[in-house]
Design a protein around this motif. Structure first.
Motif, mmCIF file in Angstrom:
data_model
loop_
_atom_site.group_PDB
_atom_site.id
_atom_site.type_symbol
_atom_site.label_atom_id
_atom_site.label_comp_id
_atom_site.label_asym_id
_atom_site.label_seq_id
_atom_site.Cartn_x
_atom_site.Cartn_y
_atom_site.Cartn_z
ATOM 1 N N PHE A 302 0.832 -1.200 0.000
ATOM 2 C CA PHE A 302 0.000 0.000 0.000
ATOM 3 C C PHE A 302 0.871 1.256 0.000
ATOM 4 O O PHE A 302 1.838 1.352 0.743
ATOM 5 C CB PHE A 302 -0.909 0.029 1.233
ATOM 6 C CG PHE A 302 -2.000 -0.998 1.219
ATOM 7 C CD1 PHE A 302 -3.149 -0.791 0.477
ATOM 8 C CD2 PHE A 302 -1.867 -2.168 1.951
ATOM 9 C CE1 PHE A 302 -4.153 -1.737 0.461
ATOM 10 C CE2 PHE A 302 -2.876 -3.121 1.944
ATOM 11 C CZ PHE A 302 -4.024 -2.905 1.197
ATOM 12 N N VAL A 303 0.474 2.208 -0.829
ATOM 13 C CA VAL A 303 1.013 3.562 -0.755
ATOM 14 C C VAL A 303 -0.072 4.433 -0.151
ATOM 15 O O VAL A 303 -1.151 4.595 -0.733
ATOM 16 C CB VAL A 303 1.410 4.081 -2.152
ATOM 17 C CG1 VAL A 303 1.769 5.564 -2.078
ATOM 18 C CG2 VAL A 303 2.577 3.282 -2.704
ATOM 19 N N VAL A 339 -2.661 2.257 -4.250
ATOM 20 C CA VAL A 339 -2.577 3.628 -3.739
ATOM 21 C C VAL A 339 -3.887 3.963 -3.037
ATOM 22 O O VAL A 339 -4.969 3.883 -3.638
ATOM 23 C CB VAL A 339 -2.306 4.621 -4.880
ATOM 24 C CG1 VAL A 339 -2.157 6.040 -4.327
ATOM 25 C CG2 VAL A 339 -1.052 4.219 -5.658
ATOM 26 N N VAL A 340 -3.780 4.321 -1.757
ATOM 27 C CA VAL A 340 -4.970 4.554 -0.935
ATOM 28 C C VAL A 340 -4.855 5.882 -0.209
ATOM 29 O O VAL A 340 -3.769 6.431 -0.023
ATOM 30 C CB VAL A 340 -5.175 3.412 0.089
ATOM 31 C CG1 VAL A 340 -5.437 2.090 -0.619
ATOM 32 C CG2 VAL A 340 -3.982 3.291 1.025
ATOM 33 N N GLY A 341 -6.025 6.371 0.240
ATOM 34 C CA GLY A 341 -6.080 7.641 0.940
ATOM 35 C C GLY A 341 -6.083 7.476 2.442
ATOM 36 O O GLY A 341 -5.979 6.370 2.976
ATOM 37 N N TYR A 342 -6.261 8.611 3.126
ATOM 38 C CA TYR A 342 -6.186 8.638 4.590
ATOM 39 C C TYR A 342 -7.559 8.744 5.253
ATOM 40 O O TYR A 342 -7.665 9.022 6.445
ATOM 41 C CB TYR A 342 -5.297 9.783 5.054
ATOM 42 C CG TYR A 342 -5.709 11.189 4.622
ATOM 43 C CD1 TYR A 342 -6.877 11.431 3.916
ATOM 44 C CD2 TYR A 342 -4.907 12.279 4.934
ATOM 45 C CE1 TYR A 342 -7.240 12.702 3.539
ATOM 46 C CE2 TYR A 342 -5.252 13.565 4.556
ATOM 47 C CZ TYR A 342 -6.426 13.775 3.858
ATOM 48 O OH TYR A 342 -6.790 15.034 3.469
ATOM 49 N N THR A 351 -5.572 0.104 -7.670
ATOM 50 C CA THR A 351 -5.238 -1.221 -7.140
ATOM 51 C C THR A 351 -4.214 -1.898 -8.042
ATOM 52 O O THR A 351 -4.394 -1.956 -9.264
ATOM 53 C CB THR A 351 -6.497 -2.100 -7.052
ATOM 54 O OG1 THR A 351 -7.458 -1.458 -6.202
ATOM 55 C CG2 THR A 351 -6.173 -3.469 -6.495
ATOM 56 N N ASP A 352 -3.136 -2.404 -7.427
ATOM 57 C CA ASP A 352 -2.079 -3.116 -8.160
ATOM 58 C C ASP A 352 -1.634 -2.332 -9.399
ATOM 59 O O ASP A 352 -1.593 -2.857 -10.510
ATOM 60 C CB ASP A 352 -2.556 -4.516 -8.556
ATOM 61 C CG ASP A 352 -2.739 -5.428 -7.349
ATOM 62 O OD1 ASP A 352 -2.126 -5.140 -6.303
ATOM 63 O OD2 ASP A 352 -3.486 -6.408 -7.456
ATOM 64 N N ARG A 353 -1.287 -1.077 -9.168
ATOM 65 C CA ARG A 353 -0.837 -0.188 -10.249
ATOM 66 C C ARG A 353 0.686 -0.229 -10.332
ATOM 67 O O ARG A 353 1.377 -0.110 -9.313
ATOM 68 C CB ARG A 353 -1.319 1.237 -9.980
ATOM 69 C CG ARG A 353 -1.030 2.249 -11.087
ATOM 70 C CD ARG A 353 -1.940 2.090 -12.282
ATOM 71 N NE ARG A 353 -3.345 2.299 -11.944
ATOM 72 C CZ ARG A 353 -3.942 3.504 -11.894
ATOM 73 N NH1 ARG A 353 -3.235 4.594 -12.144
ATOM 74 N NH2 ARG A 353 -5.232 3.595 -11.617
ATOM 75 N N SER A 354 1.214 -0.358 -11.533
ATOM 76 C CA SER A 354 2.664 -0.341 -11.743
ATOM 77 C C SER A 354 3.167 1.093 -11.724
ATOM 78 O O SER A 354 2.733 1.922 -12.530
ATOM 79 C CB SER A 354 2.999 -1.007 -13.080
ATOM 80 O OG SER A 354 4.393 -0.992 -13.295
ATOM 81 N N LEU A 355 4.078 1.381 -10.790
ATOM 82 C CA LEU A 355 4.639 2.732 -10.633
ATOM 83 C C LEU A 355 6.139 2.634 -10.394
ATOM 84 O O LEU A 355 6.624 1.652 -9.824
ATOM 85 C CB LEU A 355 4.004 3.446 -9.435
ATOM 86 C CG LEU A 355 2.510 3.777 -9.501
ATOM 87 C CD1 LEU A 355 2.036 4.260 -8.139
ATOM 88 C CD2 LEU A 355 2.246 4.820 -10.564
ATOM 89 N N PRO A 356 6.887 3.670 -10.801
ATOM 90 C CA PRO A 356 8.288 3.730 -10.382
ATOM 91 C C PRO A 356 8.355 3.707 -8.854
ATOM 92 O O PRO A 356 7.462 4.243 -8.186
ATOM 93 C CB PRO A 356 8.778 5.065 -10.940
ATOM 94 C CG PRO A 356 7.852 5.380 -12.067
ATOM 95 C CD PRO A 356 6.523 4.819 -11.661
ATOM 96 N N GLU A 357 9.372 3.078 -8.325
ATOM 97 C CA GLU A 357 9.471 2.852 -6.870
ATOM 98 C C GLU A 357 9.028 4.070 -6.074
ATOM 99 O O GLU A 357 9.490 5.189 -6.298
ATOM 100 C CB GLU A 357 10.897 2.489 -6.490
ATOM 101 C CG GLU A 357 11.044 2.177 -5.015
ATOM 102 C CD GLU A 357 12.469 1.848 -4.624
ATOM 103 O OE1 GLU A 357 12.693 1.414 -3.485
ATOM 104 O OE2 GLU A 357 13.370 2.037 -5.479
ATOM 105 N N VAL A 358 8.109 3.828 -5.143
ATOM 106 C CA VAL A 358 7.535 4.898 -4.325
ATOM 107 C C VAL A 358 8.126 4.827 -2.927
ATOM 108 O O VAL A 358 8.186 3.755 -2.308
ATOM 109 C CB VAL A 358 5.997 4.785 -4.258
ATOM 110 C CG1 VAL A 358 5.423 5.907 -3.392
ATOM 111 C CG2 VAL A 358 5.395 4.820 -5.660
#
Length: 427
Positions: A302-303, A339-342, A351-358
């Motif tokens: 999770f981000v 990627v989720v919120g607060y 959900t399960d998104r490919s991203l450069p290292e976060v």
């Protein structure tokens, strides 16, 4: 039209809007932050005009997509009109410098008092129900020219939640009631100056608009004093790399040809109107957020960011896809993230998104955030709404201050009787 890239221009290793580094904008104005690219809005207006050469085109910006006063002023500066759905949107348009005659007011079950207020302001009323049409006739008779919003009973396009032209939609007067509409118009001698349809969905080409055109062109025979035919909107914009957009060149060629033929049959030239909202502002908008936590779970990573559905509700409300960029680490190794919120609620952006290292502290940009982003934002969980920035002519301008705790308290009333100490209860 096939779209290969999403968002604003990039340079090697740095993400920029009109040559301004996005990270510099984030540092200057703080996070989370809505940023709009004025050049992108102007580009879309120009594209729409170019696509409809040869007809008397009128563009009316659908203000509900993004109602910031500076955005409305930009629209007016570009020579287009505005469409509103509430009196307060009408007031904002007047503050932005629009004349009342440049403002189309389209209520949907609005209170009669509000509709009378809009009429008093001199706005162009767009009537969307038989009861309202009769009330207008009984109250104003032949004194106030109106437009008629017709429901064509056409269900095509994208997400059903944003389709407004199908037979089960609450919007518009069903074209099945053509006889009843004409009867009320004649009974009260109501002047009809426009016919209007808004399908509200994501159409990719001109064929659906041609179906809509057939409905309006046929009904126009009932009304000899029309000034305009209004097709509303429903343009598809691209949301992810490889996505498709409405082919405006195809749409313009087909609809313009059909409209010119209609005007010949009608006996004079009318205005051809569209009411784009999402088309004009969606791709201009970027929601910049900061990464608070990168949380490893057995099933996914999770981000967790400093924003949520209180700032961008479209992913949760419409299952909408928003392309995400890691602005801070654009060349990092790709990994899968959710990627989720607060917000204390299921609050998922992707959900399960490919991203450069976060990494914690990174800045992410949610693209296509100009339409129905801030305008649908809330203070859920007692969290404040972000600031807004417009990049115009290479300079970022603050166009809305970030809310504060004091803003959350505004309007609340302190009841003195509740200020007493806690009352102990005994058994």
């Amino acid at each position: 039209m096939h779209i290969d890239n999403q968002g604003s221009a990039t340079t090697t290793g740095r993400y920029q809007i009109q040559g301004v580094d996005v990270l510099q904008i984030a540092d200057q104005f703080g996070l989370p932050l809505y940023v709009y690219d004025a050049d992108k809005i102007i580009e879309k207006i120009s594209l729409l005009r170019t696509s409809f050469r040869g007809v008397n085109l009128k563009i009316k910006y659908a203000a509900k997509a993004l109602t910031n006063l500076s955005i409305l002023k930009l629209m007016r500066q570009q020579g287009i009109d505005v469409e509103v759905v509430s009196v307060n949107e009408g007031r904002l348009a007047l503050l932005a410098g629009f004349e009342p005659t440049q403002i189309m007011y389209t209520p949907s079950g609005n209170a009669w008092s509000e509709i009378q207020e809009a009429i008093g302001m001199g706005l162009q009323l767009n009537v969307d129900s038989l009861p309202l049409l009769e009330q207008i006739g009984q109250t104003y008779g032949s004194q106030y020219p109106i437009a008629l919003r017709i429901n064509p009973s056409i269900a095509e396009g994208g997400n059903f939640k944003i389709q407004t032209g199908h037979g089960d939609s609450k919007f518009g007067i069903p074209n099945d009631y053509r006889v009843q509409i004409k009867g009320l118009i004649e009974q009260y001698n109501i002047p009809v100056v426009g016919l209007h349809i808004h399908t509200g969905s994501d159409f990719k080409d001109g064929n659906t608009f041609l179906k809509i055109a057939d409905v309006l062109f046929d009904m126009a025979a009932d009304y000899p004093n029309l000034r305009f035919i209004d097709f509303g909107s429903g343009f598809k914009v691209p949301y992810h790399p490889g996505d498709y957009a409405t082919d405006l060149a195809d749409l313009g060629a087909k609809v313009s040809s059909a409209f010119r033929a209609f005007c010949e049959r009608y006996g004079r030239e009318l205005e051809l109107c569209f009411e784009p909202g999402k088309l004009l502002v969606s791709e201009s908008g970027h929601l910049l957020v900061g990464v608070n936590v990168v949380k490893e779970n057995p099933s996914r990573t999770f981000v967790q960011v400093d924003s949520g559905l209180n700032h961008l509700i479209r992913p949760m409300m419409y299952d909408a896809y928003h392309h995400i960029r890691n602005v801070s680490n654009p060349t990092g190794p790709e990994r899968l993230y959710t990627v989720v919120g607060y917000i204390c609620e299921t609050d998922t952006f992707a959900t399960d998104r490919s991203l450069p290292e976060v990494r914690p502290g990174d800045v992410l940009s949610f693209e296509n955030a100009g339409a129905y982003g801030f305008s649908m934002a809330s203070t859920y969980n007692s969290r404040v709404r972000p600031a807004e920035v417009l990049v115009y002519d290479g300079t970022p301008y603050l166009i809305r201050q970030r809310e504060t705790f004091e803003d959350l308290l505004r309007g609340q009333v302190d009841v003195p009787v509740l200020n007493a100490d806690v009352i102990e209860q005994t058994i």
